[in-house]
Design a protein around this motif. Structure first.
Motif, PDB file in Angstrom:
ATOM      1  N   LYS A 752     105.604 -55.417   2.556  1.00 33.41           N
ATOM      2  CA  LYS A 752     105.414 -55.238   4.005  1.00 33.41           C
ATOM      3  C   LYS A 752     104.563 -56.358   4.587  1.00 33.41           C
ATOM      4  O   LYS A 752     104.883 -56.927   5.635  1.00 33.41           O
ATOM      5  N   PHE A 753     103.460 -56.708   3.898  1.00 34.00           N
ATOM      6  CA  PHE A 753     102.595 -57.757   4.413  1.00 34.00           C
ATOM      7  C   PHE A 753     103.252 -59.137   4.314  1.00 34.00           C
ATOM      8  O   PHE A 753     102.881 -60.060   5.022  1.00 34.00           O
ATOM      9  N   GLN A 754     104.206 -59.289   3.419  1.00 30.49           N
ATOM     10  CA  GLN A 754     104.899 -60.570   3.292  1.00 30.49           C
ATOM     11  C   GLN A 754     106.000 -60.742   4.336  1.00 30.49           C
ATOM     12  O   GLN A 754     106.222 -61.847   4.831  1.00 30.49           O
ATOM     13  N   LYS A 755     106.695 -59.664   4.668  1.00 30.98           N
ATOM     14  CA  LYS A 755     107.902 -59.800   5.487  1.00 30.98           C
ATOM     15  C   LYS A 755     107.757 -59.214   6.894  1.00 30.98           C
ATOM     16  O   LYS A 755     108.497 -59.609   7.787  1.00 30.98           O
ATOM     17  N   ALA A 756     106.874 -58.272   7.089  1.00 30.47           N
ATOM     18  CA  ALA A 756     106.764 -57.638   8.411  1.00 30.47           C
ATOM     19  C   ALA A 756     106.170 -58.616   9.419  1.00 30.47           C
ATOM     20  O   ALA A 756     105.389 -59.504   9.051  1.00 30.47           O
ATOM     21  N   PRO A 757     106.530 -58.485  10.704  1.00 28.01           N
ATOM     22  CA  PRO A 757     105.949 -59.363  11.735  1.00 28.01           C
ATOM     23  C   PRO A 757     104.445 -59.158  11.837  1.00 28.01           C
ATOM     24  O   PRO A 757     103.929 -58.064  11.579  1.00 28.01           O
ATOM     25  N   PHE A 758     103.789 -60.243  12.199  1.00 23.63           N
ATOM     26  CA  PHE A 758     102.342 -60.186  12.324  1.00 23.63           C
ATOM     27  C   PHE A 758     101.907 -59.150  13.351  1.00 23.63           C
ATOM     28  O   PHE A 758     100.879 -58.486  13.191  1.00 23.63           O
ATOM     29  N   GLU A 759     102.708 -59.004  14.451  1.00 26.41           N
ATOM     30  CA  GLU A 759     102.345 -58.056  15.508  1.00 26.41           C
ATOM     31  C   GLU A 759     102.287 -56.633  14.977  1.00 26.41           C
ATOM     32  O   GLU A 759     101.388 -55.846  15.321  1.00 26.41           O
ATOM     33  N   GLU A 760     103.250 -56.268  14.104  1.00 31.02           N
ATOM     34  CA  GLU A 760     103.258 -54.919  13.557  1.00 31.02           C
ATOM     35  C   GLU A 760     102.055 -54.678  12.649  1.00 31.02           C
ATOM     36  O   GLU A 760     101.404 -53.624  12.695  1.00 31.02           O
ATOM     37  N   ILE A 761     101.762 -55.669  11.801  1.00 23.43           N
ATOM     38  CA  ILE A 761     100.619 -55.525  10.892  1.00 23.43           C
ATOM     39  C   ILE A 761      99.330 -55.398  11.694  1.00 23.43           C
ATOM     40  O   ILE A 761      98.488 -54.535  11.411  1.00 23.43           O
ATOM     41  N   ALA A 762      99.180 -56.245  12.718  1.00 24.46           N
ATOM     42  CA  ALA A 762      97.968 -56.191  13.539  1.00 24.46           C
ATOM     43  C   ALA A 762      97.867 -54.857  14.265  1.00 24.46           C
ATOM     44  O   ALA A 762      96.781 -54.274  14.387  1.00 24.46           O
ATOM     45  N   ALA A 763      99.004 -54.366  14.743  1.00 26.53           N
ATOM     46  CA  ALA A 763      98.992 -53.093  15.470  1.00 26.53           C
ATOM     47  C   ALA A 763      98.561 -51.944  14.571  1.00 26.53           C
ATOM     48  O   ALA A 763      97.762 -51.077  14.972  1.00 26.53           O
ATOM     49  N   GLN A 764      99.076 -51.922  13.328  1.00 31.40           N
ATOM     50  CA  GLN A 764      98.717 -50.834  12.423  1.00 31.40           C
ATOM     51  C   GLN A 764      97.253 -50.920  11.993  1.00 31.40           C
ATOM     52  O   GLN A 764      96.561 -49.900  11.892  1.00 31.40           O
ATOM     53  N   CYS A 765      96.792 -52.145  11.752  1.00 33.02           N
ATOM     54  CA  CYS A 765      95.375 -52.305  11.395  1.00 33.02           C
ATOM     55  C   CYS A 765      94.473 -51.881  12.555  1.00 33.02           C
ATOM     56  O   CYS A 765      93.432 -51.240  12.365  1.00 33.02           O
ATOM     57  N   GLU A 766      94.899 -52.237  13.774  1.00 35.14           N
ATOM     58  CA  GLU A 766      94.118 -51.857  14.949  1.00 35.14           C
ATOM     59  C   GLU A 766      94.099 -50.339  15.115  1.00 35.14           C
ATOM     60  O   GLU A 766      93.083 -49.747  15.472  1.00 35.14           O
ATOM     61  N   THR A 767      95.225 -49.722  14.805  1.00 36.99           N
ATOM     62  CA  THR A 767      95.299 -48.265  14.908  1.00 36.99           C
ATOM     63  C   THR A 767      94.329 -47.594  13.951  1.00 36.99           C
ATOM     64  O   THR A 767      93.591 -46.663  14.310  1.00 36.99           O
ATOM     65  N   LYS A 768      94.313 -48.073  12.693  1.00 39.05           N
ATOM     66  CA  LYS A 768      93.388 -47.503  11.710  1.00 39.05           C
ATOM     67  C   LYS A 768      91.938 -47.716  12.133  1.00 39.05           C
ATOM     68  O   LYS A 768      91.096 -46.816  11.985  1.00 39.05           O
ATOM     69  N   ALA A 769      91.656 -48.907  12.642  1.00 40.29           N
ATOM     70  CA  ALA A 769      90.288 -49.199  13.079  1.00 40.29           C
ATOM     71  C   ALA A 769      89.886 -48.290  14.239  1.00 40.29           C
ATOM     72  O   ALA A 769      88.757 -47.781  14.294  1.00 40.29           O
ATOM     73  N   ASN A 770      90.814 -48.072  15.170  1.00 38.34           N
ATOM     74  CA  ASN A 770      90.507 -47.205  16.312  1.00 38.34           C
ATOM     75  C   ASN A 770      90.290 -45.762  15.871  1.00 38.34           C
ATOM     76  O   ASN A 770      89.405 -45.058  16.387  1.00 38.34           O
ATOM     77  N   LEU A 771      91.111 -45.317  14.897  1.00 41.76           N
ATOM     78  CA  LEU A 771      90.934 -43.955  14.391  1.00 41.76           C
ATOM     79  C   LEU A 771      89.572 -43.789  13.724  1.00 41.76           C
ATOM     80  O   LEU A 771      88.868 -42.788  13.912  1.00 41.76           O
ATOM     81  N   LEU A 772      89.185 -44.807  12.924  1.00 43.86           N
ATOM     82  CA  LEU A 772      87.880 -44.761  12.272  1.00 43.86           C
ATOM     83  C   LEU A 772      86.754 -44.778  13.298  1.00 43.86           C
ATOM     84  O   LEU A 772      85.760 -44.045  13.179  1.00 43.86           O
ATOM     85  N   HIS A 773      86.928 -45.605  14.316  1.00 39.44           N
ATOM     86  CA  HIS A 773      85.899 -45.705  15.359  1.00 39.44           C
ATOM     87  C   HIS A 773      85.762 -44.373  16.100  1.00 39.44           C
ATOM     88  O   HIS A 773      84.642 -43.906  16.387  1.00 39.44           O
ATOM     89  N   ASP A 774      86.871 -43.747  16.420  1.00 36.23           N
ATOM     90  CA  ASP A 774      86.815 -42.456  17.109  1.00 36.23           C
ATOM     91  C   ASP A 774      86.124 -41.402  16.248  1.00 36.23           C
ATOM     92  O   ASP A 774      85.328 -40.592  16.744  1.00 36.23           O
ATOM     93  N   ARG A 775      86.432 -41.402  14.942  1.00 36.84           N
ATOM     94  CA  ARG A 775      85.819 -40.418  14.052  1.00 36.84           C
ATOM     95  C   ARG A 775      84.310 -40.640  13.943  1.00 36.84           C
ATOM     96  O   ARG A 775      83.522 -39.687  13.969  1.00 36.84           O
ATOM     97  N   LEU A 776      83.897 -41.919  13.834  1.00 36.36           N
ATOM     98  CA  LEU A 776      82.471 -42.225  13.769  1.00 36.36           C
ATOM     99  C   LEU A 776      81.766 -41.814  15.059  1.00 36.36           C
ATOM    100  O   LEU A 776      80.639 -41.300  15.033  1.00 36.36           O
ATOM    101  N   THR A 777      82.426 -42.041  16.183  1.00 35.23           N
ATOM    102  CA  THR A 777      81.830 -41.659  17.465  1.00 35.23           C
ATOM    103  C   THR A 777      81.596 -40.157  17.529  1.00 35.23           C
ATOM    104  O   THR A 777      80.545 -39.682  17.988  1.00 35.23           O
ATOM    105  N   GLN A 778      82.580 -39.389  17.049  1.00 37.82           N
ATOM    106  CA  GLN A 778      82.423 -37.935  17.040  1.00 37.82           C
ATOM    107  C   GLN A 778      81.268 -37.505  16.131  1.00 37.82           C
ATOM    108  O   GLN A 778      80.479 -36.610  16.471  1.00 37.82           O
TER     109      GLN A 778
END
Length: 819
Positions: A752-778
């Motif tokens: 996936k990291f070799q063939k998937a577009p950079f935009e998709e990888i960045a979007a998924q990483c951003e999603t995980k980071a946002n989820l972690l940030h929301d959980r920490l905020t709570q």
């Protein structure tokens, strides 16, 4: 002796009196004595200092004759005054004019129609005389009042009534001409004068509106028509009055129009009101158009509580005024127009919902009529917004697009959007639909040089928001707006309707080479477009029009924005849509599943011909041909018919009915396309709004795979139940199997990291980071609390802030703080 005394006394009279007396014959029917009139005129020209005495004596005789009803001598006196006035142009004419105006006033006050007409004619002649020096003490208040009263004459004889009204209009025209040419012309524009002049003219203009409604620039009726018809004469005078208005007095001339229309209830129907404001807009100077528009907006605010039809009439007038003003300069009122109209749109929706709530349980005709009237108001507002916006230059139109989009109530734009919190979900949806319809009209015909200019991020993000995917109509409007902005070569009409196009070259599609800015746009925002189309296909309330617009969106993206990389992404998207229909994780109805299959077939048929790869075209054609023979419900020509036999399931269909990724990769690989990414399934980008939206979150469908078994399908339960044996338990605890699964997971991640577009990888990483940030905020909110304060602490529940104060006597202070 007595006769001699009389002769002696006559000889002792001043010469000017003798000359004045000589112009009157013994019998008034003989008319003015011309020879003696020539002597009087020569004397007045030779001795201009005597003019004031001549005028005073003539006025004295005229007043006496009016009282005694000797109208023949009155006519002679006025004729003499007119000739003296025309012959004498000197500094000494000022006192003579005062006597002249005094005599004219006497005639107008007499109440005799003939004398009133006579006085008006004399005043008009006087008004056409240009004086050398201004008169600082002369006022025309009496004449304005008297001429305005004559304009409303209600004499029982129609001919006399018309004659007096014409005289009144001509008198007003004379006052306007005289005061405008004077240095003290500002006096005529005072509100007390305009409140008499303007309604008098409109009262006479109103008489012809039932027969003929003039549209367009000023007409030019013949002189005879203007003299005989009070309506035509009044309109001509009204145009002349407005044409002389300047920056400082424009508002005073326009406001009485609103008062007249309100008093006579001419907003519904509003034909006369529309005609009046067309005359106003075409008569005033172009740079003052925004004054009129501001006045209409202000009056709309004043009448915001009136009936819907009255408000609709005012808005229709605004539309006509804007249609004329938009061709020139509208000044600083552009945003004010839109802001006011959007405010009244919200008010109209609020009224409509209020009427609906008040009639809950008792559907009455009057209530339904009010709702339909409010719809008329809303449509008028949308039409006005759209027409005004579509006539603005592109640089202003882009600002208006941003302004309207900022008013749409979507998640994340609460500060600028219209306040719909008290309207509920139904009211919010109505506001969203109305604003998007307005935006659709504004974007119609908009041609941006690059898509980046047409779809900047502050505009694109709320437009593609999940908040605007709540129902079918909202999604249709969003797609149509995208079409307006993406289609820069007018290809949309050629793509109307979803179908299998036999030969795309017959459409004669226009396209240019993809610019660098457009390539950059697709790299940054392409995933947003793909995601919107992907999620739009998964909605259960889709109808045929939704599928048609989705097809047009894919086709326009291909024409305007597709390079080789985008083509691969679009194919991945099409295959993902096909998987939606086949796997059916969202439990879509069979019509929707077949509709998605038909959409994919129509689009891949279009795409294959656009990129012209023979092997790709052959594969697509073969699949379509197989479907037409054995599964025609997978084609748009069949599935969107009124009566179409739908299959019971799609699982039993063979692979020949589907577009296969490996076949497409083989066909495109031989033509130089980079097909490695085709093996990576398309996964839509996850946004922050997805987690906050009231709709089913896309996170649930992407990150968490949940298998839901149908409750009444016992066969599937039996098939999916595995028999528990010793061998099965042995396999379950076998470490080698676990290691193989871990290796497979690692391989998939690396691939996936070799063939998937950079935009998709960045979007998924951003999603995980946002989820972690929301959980920490709570967690931090639960563990770290500020000390109590008498002023209160703020807590947020259900999106609303609440302040909870703590009394001082309940607070626990440290021992060191207490003494």
């Amino acid at each position: 002796f007595s006769a001699g005394v009389c002769c002696c006394c006559a000889a002792l009279r001043p010469r000017y009196k003798r000359l004045v007396d000589n112009i009157f014959p013994e019998d008034p029917k003989d008319g003015l004595v011309k020879a003696d009139m020539e002597k009087l005129t020569f004397y007045a020209v030779s001795a201009p200092e005597k003019l004031d005495r001549i005028g005073a004596y003539l006025a004295e005789r005229l007043s006496r004759d009016v009282v005694r009803h000797r109208y023949g001598y009155v006519l002679i006196a006025m004729e003499a005054l007119d000739q003296l006035l025309m012959a004498c142009h000197s500094q000494s004419i000022k006192p003579f004019v005062e006597s002249f105006l005094h005599m004219v006033a006497k005639l107008l006050e007499s109440g005799e129609p003939k004398l009133q007409v006579l006085g008006t004619n004399s005043f008009v002649k006087f008004a056409n005389i240009e004086e050398d020096t201004p008169s600082y003490h002369r006022r025309y208040d009496f004449f304005v009042s008297q001429f305005s009263a004559m304009c409303h004459s209600c004499d029982h004889d129609p001919e006399i009534q018309t004659e007096i009204r014409i005289a009144g209009i001509r008198g007003i025209q004379g006052v306007v001409r005289k005061t405008v040419n004077d240095e003290l012309r500002a006096t005529i524009w005072e509100p007390q004068h305009m409140d008499k002049i303007v309604p008098s003219l409109l009262f006479n203009m109103q008489k012809i509106e039932d027969i003929d409604s003039r549209i367009g620039p000023p007409s030019s009726p013949t002189g005879g028509e203007k003299e005989e018809n009070p309506a035509l004469l009044a309109e001509n005078c009204f145009r002349e009055l407005l044409g002389r208005a300047t920056y400082g007095n424009m508002n005073n001339a326009v406001r009485p129009v609103f008062a007249h229309l309100d008093h006579h209830r001419l907003w519904d129907p509003n034909e006369f009101a529309v005609s009046c404001f067309k005359i106003i807009m075409y008569s005033i100077q172009a740079q003052y158009s925004h004054h009129v528009i501001q006045e209409i907006l202000g009056h709309l605010d004043v009448r915001k509580r009136d009936s819907p039809r009255v408000r609709a009439g005012i808005i229709q007038v605004l539309l006509e005024a804007v249609a004329i003003a938009a061709k020139g300069s509208v000044g600083p009122t552009v945003l004010e127009v839109f802001n006011t109209l959007l405010k009244h749109l919200r008010i109209s929706v609020e009224f409509e919902l209020g009427d609906r709530r008040s009639s809950a349980g008792s559907a009455t005709f009057s209530t339904s009529s009010k709702e339909s009237d409010e719809r008329i108001v809303q449509n008028a507002i949308i039409q006005t917004i759209g027409f005004f916006g579509s006539n603005l230059p592109d640089y202003q139109r882009s600002e208006i697009m941003m302004f309207i989009m900022g008013k749409v109530p979507v998640l994340g734009t609460i500060s600028q959007a219209l306040d719909t919190s008290h309207l509920g979900d139904l009211g919010t949806r109505r506001i969203q639909i109305m604003l998007l319809r307005s935006l659709l009209m504004v974007t119609s015909g908009y041609k941006a040089t690059t898509v980046t200019n047409a779809l900047p991020p502050p505009f694109l993000d709320p437009l593609l928001s999940p908040s605007l995917m709540e129902d079918s109509e909202l999604r249709q409007l969003v797609l149509e707006i995208l079409h307006n902005l993406i289609d820069r070569h007018d290809n949309r009409a050629k793509l109307r309707g979803i179908r299998i196009i036999p030969d795309v070259s017959d459409l004669k599609i226009k396209r240019d080479k993809i610019s660098r800015q457009d390539v950059s746009f697709m790299k940054k925002h392409g995933q947003q477009l793909y995601r919107h189309i992907y999620l739009g296909c998964k909605e259960e309330d889709n109808v045929q029009k939704n599928f048609e617009l989705l097809f047009t969106s894919l086709a326009l993206t291909t024409i305007e924005l597709a390079n080789e990389e985008v083509v691969i992404d679009l194919i991945r998207l099409a295959i993902a849509l096909q998987d939606i229909a086949i796997i059916n994780e969202d439990n879509l109805p069979m019509f929707n599943r077949c509709g998605v299959m038909a959409l994919v077939a129509a689009y891949l048929n279009f795409l294959s011909q656009m990129i012209a790869v023979p092997a790709f075209c052959q594969h697509v054609s073969k699949v379509i041909e197989t479907r037409s023979l054995e599964a025609s419900y997978f084609l748009p020509e069949t599935i969107f018919k009124d009566k179409c036999n739908l299959p019971k399931s799609l699982e039993k269909h063979e692979k020949d009915f589907f577009f296969l990724t490996n076949k497409i990769a083989e066909s495109l690989g031989g033509s130089g396309y980079s097909v490695e990414r085709l093996s990576v399934p398309y996964v839509p980008q996850v946004t922050d709004e997805d987690r906050l939206s009231r709709r089913k979150s896309i996170v649930d469908t992407v990150s968490i795979q949940v298998d839901i078994l149908p409750g009444n399908n016992t066969d599937d339960k039996v098939d999916n139940t595995e028999e528990i044996t010793f061998e099965a338990l042995k396999k379950a605890i076998d470490n080698n199997g676990l290691e193989e699964q871990e290796k497979e997971k690692r391989r998939l991640v690396i691939e996936k990291f070799q063939k998937a577009p950079f935009e998709e990888i960045a979007a998924q990483c951003e999603t995980k980071a946002n989820l972690l940030h929301d959980r920490l905020t709570q967690i931090l909110e639960l563990t770290i609390r500020p000390p109590p304060s008498p002023s209160g602490t703020m807590t947020i529940t259900a999106g609303h802030a609440h302040y909870q104060s703590v009394p001082v006597y309940e607070m626990k202070f440290p021992d060191l703080c207490v003494y």
